[in-house]
Design a protein around this motif. Sequence first.
Motif, PDB file in Angstrom:
ATOM      1  N   UNK B 317      42.922  50.569  28.571  1.00 33.09           N
ATOM      2  CA  UNK B 317      42.218  50.556  27.290  1.00 33.09           C
ATOM      3  C   UNK B 317      43.497  51.414  26.284  1.00 33.09           C
ATOM      4  N   UNK B 318      43.656  52.593  26.598  1.00 27.27           N
ATOM      5  CA  UNK B 318      44.430  53.593  25.780  1.00 27.27           C
ATOM      6  C   UNK B 318      45.569  52.917  25.486  1.00 27.27           C
ATOM      7  N   UNK B 319      46.547  52.255  26.487  1.00 24.71           N
ATOM      8  CA  UNK B 319      47.892  51.676  26.356  1.00 24.71           C
ATOM      9  C   UNK B 319      47.635  50.581  25.478  1.00 24.71           C
ATOM     10  N   UNK B 320      46.606  49.831  25.476  1.00 25.40           N
ATOM     11  CA  UNK B 320      46.436  48.779  24.756  1.00 25.40           C
ATOM     12  C   UNK B 320      46.456  49.189  23.035  1.00 25.40           C
ATOM     13  N   UNK B 321      45.380  50.050  22.908  1.00 29.00           N
ATOM     14  CA  UNK B 321      45.261  50.672  21.543  1.00 29.00           C
ATOM     15  C   UNK B 321      46.515  51.150  20.997  1.00 29.00           C
ATOM     16  N   UNK B 322      47.228  51.900  21.922  1.00 27.07           N
ATOM     17  CA  UNK B 322      48.574  52.549  21.396  1.00 27.07           C
ATOM     18  C   UNK B 322      49.492  51.612  20.919  1.00 27.07           C
ATOM     19  N   UNK B 323      49.812  50.805  21.732  1.00 26.58           N
ATOM     20  CA  UNK B 323      50.817  49.747  21.071  1.00 26.58           C
ATOM     21  C   UNK B 323      50.387  48.918  20.141  1.00 26.58           C
ATOM     22  N   UNK B 375      41.835  55.859  11.314  1.00 29.59           N
ATOM     23  CA  UNK B 375      41.698  54.365  10.947  1.00 29.59           C
ATOM     24  C   UNK B 375      42.317  53.857  12.211  1.00 29.59           C
ATOM     25  N   UNK B 376      43.127  54.478  13.155  1.00 31.95           N
ATOM     26  CA  UNK B 376      43.741  53.862  14.125  1.00 31.95           C
ATOM     27  C   UNK B 376      42.751  53.472  15.253  1.00 31.95           C
ATOM     28  N   UNK B 377      43.333  52.539  16.035  1.00 33.20           N
ATOM     29  CA  UNK B 377      42.157  51.895  17.372  1.00 33.20           C
ATOM     30  C   UNK B 377      41.999  52.944  18.239  1.00 33.20           C
ATOM     31  N   UNK B 378      43.138  53.744  18.655  1.00 24.41           N
ATOM     32  CA  UNK B 378      43.030  54.816  19.496  1.00 24.41           C
ATOM     33  C   UNK B 378      42.036  55.723  19.308  1.00 24.41           C
ATOM     34  N   UNK B 379      41.872  56.504  17.970  1.00 17.65           N
ATOM     35  CA  UNK B 379      41.061  57.385  17.577  1.00 17.65           C
ATOM     36  C   UNK B 379      39.748  56.584  17.593  1.00 17.65           C
ATOM     37  N   UNK B 380      39.516  55.419  17.058  1.00 13.04           N
ATOM     38  CA  UNK B 380      38.352  54.817  17.138  1.00 13.04           C
ATOM     39  C   UNK B 380      37.777  54.739  18.182  1.00 13.04           C
ATOM     40  N   UNK B 381      38.541  54.584  19.451  1.00 10.85           N
ATOM     41  CA  UNK B 381      37.730  54.495  20.695  1.00 10.85           C
ATOM     42  C   UNK B 381      37.740  55.972  21.362  1.00 10.85           C
ATOM     43  N   UNK B 382      38.900  56.982  21.196  1.00 11.29           N
ATOM     44  CA  UNK B 382      38.913  58.118  21.783  1.00 11.29           C
ATOM     45  C   UNK B 382      39.068  59.325  20.689  1.00 11.29           C
ATOM     46  N   UNK B 383      37.818  59.568  20.051  1.00 13.06           N
ATOM     47  CA  UNK B 383      37.906  60.381  18.966  1.00 13.06           C
ATOM     48  C   UNK B 383      38.531  61.874  19.106  1.00 13.06           C
ATOM     49  N   UNK B 384      38.667  62.204  20.364  1.00  8.34           N
ATOM     50  CA  UNK B 384      39.044  63.462  20.754  1.00  8.34           C
ATOM     51  C   UNK B 384      40.748  63.615  20.528  1.00  8.34           C
ATOM     52  N   UNK B 385      41.350  62.344  20.300  1.00 10.41           N
ATOM     53  CA  UNK B 385      42.631  62.225  20.272  1.00 10.41           C
ATOM     54  C   UNK B 385      42.958  62.560  18.691  1.00 10.41           C
TER      55      UNK B 385
END
Lengths: 281, 682
Positions: B317-323, B375-385
């Motif tokens: 999931x994280x890799x998908x959001x990151x890219x 507003x990034x996907x990654x933080x939307x999913x993993x707010x600790x980041x």
Amino acid sequence: MPSFQQLILDLQKFWADYGCVILQPYDMEVGAGTSSPATLLHALGNASWNTAYVQPSRRPSDGRYGKNPNRMQLYYQFQVFLKPAPVDSQDLYLQSLMFIGLDIEQHDIRFVEDDWENPSLGATGIGWEVWCDGMEVTQYTYFQQVGGIDCNVVPVEITYGLERLAMFIQNVDNCFNINWNGKDGPKKYSYKDINLRQEQEFSKYNFELASIDMLFQHFKDHEQECVNLLRAGVVLPAYEQCLKANHIFNLLNARGAISTTERAWYISRVRALAKSCCDAW
Amino acid sequence: MMRTFFFEILSEEIPAKMQKSAINKSKEVIGRILKDIDIHHEEIYASCTTRRLCICVTGVDEEHEKYVSEKRGPRIDAPRSAIDGFLRSNNLTNADLIEDGGYFCVRIEHKKQQFIDQIPDIVSSFVRAMSWPKSMYWYNHQTHTRSWLWVRPVRSVLCLWDSEPVVFNIDGWGITTGNVTYHKGKPFIITSFSQYKNVLKDNFVIVDYNERQQAILDACETEIKGKGVSIKYDASLLDEMTGLVDYPFVVVGDIDKSFMHLPADVLSTLMKVHQKYFSTITHNGEIAPFFIAISNCHTNETVRLGFEKVLRARLSDAAFFYYEDLKSPLEENIKKLDNIVFHEKLGTLGQKVNRLRKLVPEIDRAALLCKLDLVSNMVGEFDVLQGIMGAHYAAKQGETTDVVNAIAEHYKGHNSLPCTSNGARLALADKVDTLVGFFCINIMPTGSKDPFALRRAALGIIRISLAFRHIDLNSMINLALANYSNFLVFDKEQVFKNIVTFIYERLAVYFKEQKSIQHDIIRSVLSFGEMQANKLDIFDLHERAMSIQAYFESGENDFMQLFDRVHGLLSTMSLNANCKMLQNCCIRETLFQDTSEIDAYNALTNVMKFFATIRDSEKHTINYTEAIKSVATLKGVFDVMFDSVQINCEDATIRNNRLALLANLWNLYAQIANFVCFLKSN
């Protein structure tokens, strides 16, 4: 290796033997088994009530066009609701895992703090997510408040994530590869066979096609209807209108039609409806 | 005879993060209860496991003599019904009331008592006085009502007096105590605390928290031996792990190679927060492709594969959001911040960013970009980041190191500090904007309610201000107030005052909890601070408190003894309020009657001159350590004077001259702290 449907049958058997009323799924779009009146409204008042049922749960924003291995806009929960919560509810739960073929001695089962809150329904609870070898398979919650009202006869809600459990038991990485009916060869039906098209089409509907103007109108209509019905003294139909309004709000949200500012406002409107229903109940 | 008192409260799983503080809290609570009823004891031991809170008090007197205790009741001006209620509940009458400092008190006589008879009350008091960060109700099957509060439903209570079971009912829980504990549904009869620990250990429960923690570390070391890596140590994660298992079985798993290209802090944060896994690092400090997890059951291949699989799902999931995120240019996201509400009355995140830019114009670029990851996907999913991702995305898109570091560090402050000055500036600005904003709309933390984490923001402000003194906090607060006055209506002076008071309250907590500064010192320093409420100087108050604490710890006492005496003399003549006036009176040497007065005067003049040399006129501070030492040296000459002359003499001119001398000395103290607080509490 139990199939998806066997898992459901086993859980039904286990909780039926315990004395639960096995209900059929609530026939409306809800986000979780909790929203069903069989849980939410029954959490109030002093009467005891034990029930278990599968609840197809709709989360319009979670749609991924069937491309994500474990995220869908519709998935299945197995909901157990025991009121009052018996002293041995945790033991019962662990026994139910054994009953569906999960050897709890061979797996790392842990109750990890996770309190629950549903702002739209004014509901809060305290409990855990249950981890099996690091994977969350169940939400385990003692209700504290519903519709802003304290639960005096404190119930426990045990919500099994059926896909998660099935993936675990069948040892598959992708939800769509779950064996639904347990057959091999031509007689086999997988989760993909049953649900993929639905995921694809509903994702398109939720994100792209849903008619925004119509939904806004529907939201208002259901909101008004809920108020009218409460005034007429019928709670269950009023609560249905509240659930419909909530689902429409979720759709509008997925559709990107509600800004963040408005979101809080819509949630508060749904909560006001839910609260009125709970008060009336 | 001395005996051991031991009890265990067995509940459903206690949140891991609460256990360590629960141990300290329960020692404190039981200690207080025993003290209140005058019970002598030796050591209080407490520990916590996933389901147990146990307390063992050794060296308890078997019986204790009769004694009298005082109990405080309602205020003197309380309604009659409250006073009657208080008397009734203590079986006393009006004649028993004593007035004490605005309150009614009563004396209660206690008969000679056997300790064992008091155990039920002690345990019940403990249960009600012990507080958890969050507690709950469940169903009391005995009374058919809601239970008393506890962290999770209580299932049994064990209570022993040496080896003797103490049986009583805890009504609020519907539980009868006894000498049995349970593990995995099986009962075990317990005869002593040490047998309790042994029985549980045989069943894979290590009762002692510290022992369990050490066992985890040891097991981790053993398991990774030979892999050429070490644990990325993380104290809070270790605490959480210690609370999640009864007995540590350690699993070392592989991180799928295809995820090793994700940023290292993304990997380690996700493993920590979502899975509670330790990361490992190679000898040159890079993240290694192994994780360490702990399990509550004998580890086997299935468990390891399970742990690996869950991580794989998370990381894919994280890799998908990151890219996905990397595809959208930062600038494009700026306008999206206008759609996210920070708070309905304080505007959107876009508006917050604009305010930050005005607070720290010197690092405008960092301020502009710092909230973009929200507003990034990654933080939307993993707010600790949050923050971590912002820095990565900024770096990937060619921002300078200064900007990247400031973004990375701008959430820091309350537990770890920013390293760079720019990071500190932005972190401070972010917190000041939040705190000032909520105070402008009159949202302040009350009791346990602090939904916007303003206490944490204040702690961040305190820690950053102490570490980065050159950042001007006062003008930043004033700028923030100016920002808000563009669209909110509020009383600027009042809000500033409220903020100062709030930060000082948090400073008191910081002094107490993190610096172990004595209560009296905290009060005297903060009371001094509050007297200059138009300006906030955290660093200065900290210096004062540390200097006074250091002087006290050195074992010297001249400084306070002299103050006691001077203050006593001035206040018996009800003159303390007039000290300011008196110190302005000229001391006339010709009016001195005795050589001891002249000696004291000369010594005082020297110290006053010395104060001038240790003053930093720019910062309006002095070297407090030196100041305290020099004032302390005056004790000798002043003592001689006090013995030789009567301050309060007949002749008003001579008396006032002497009082003026004391007032000048008093004023030296007043430049260091408000030591009057010290006296009040003694």
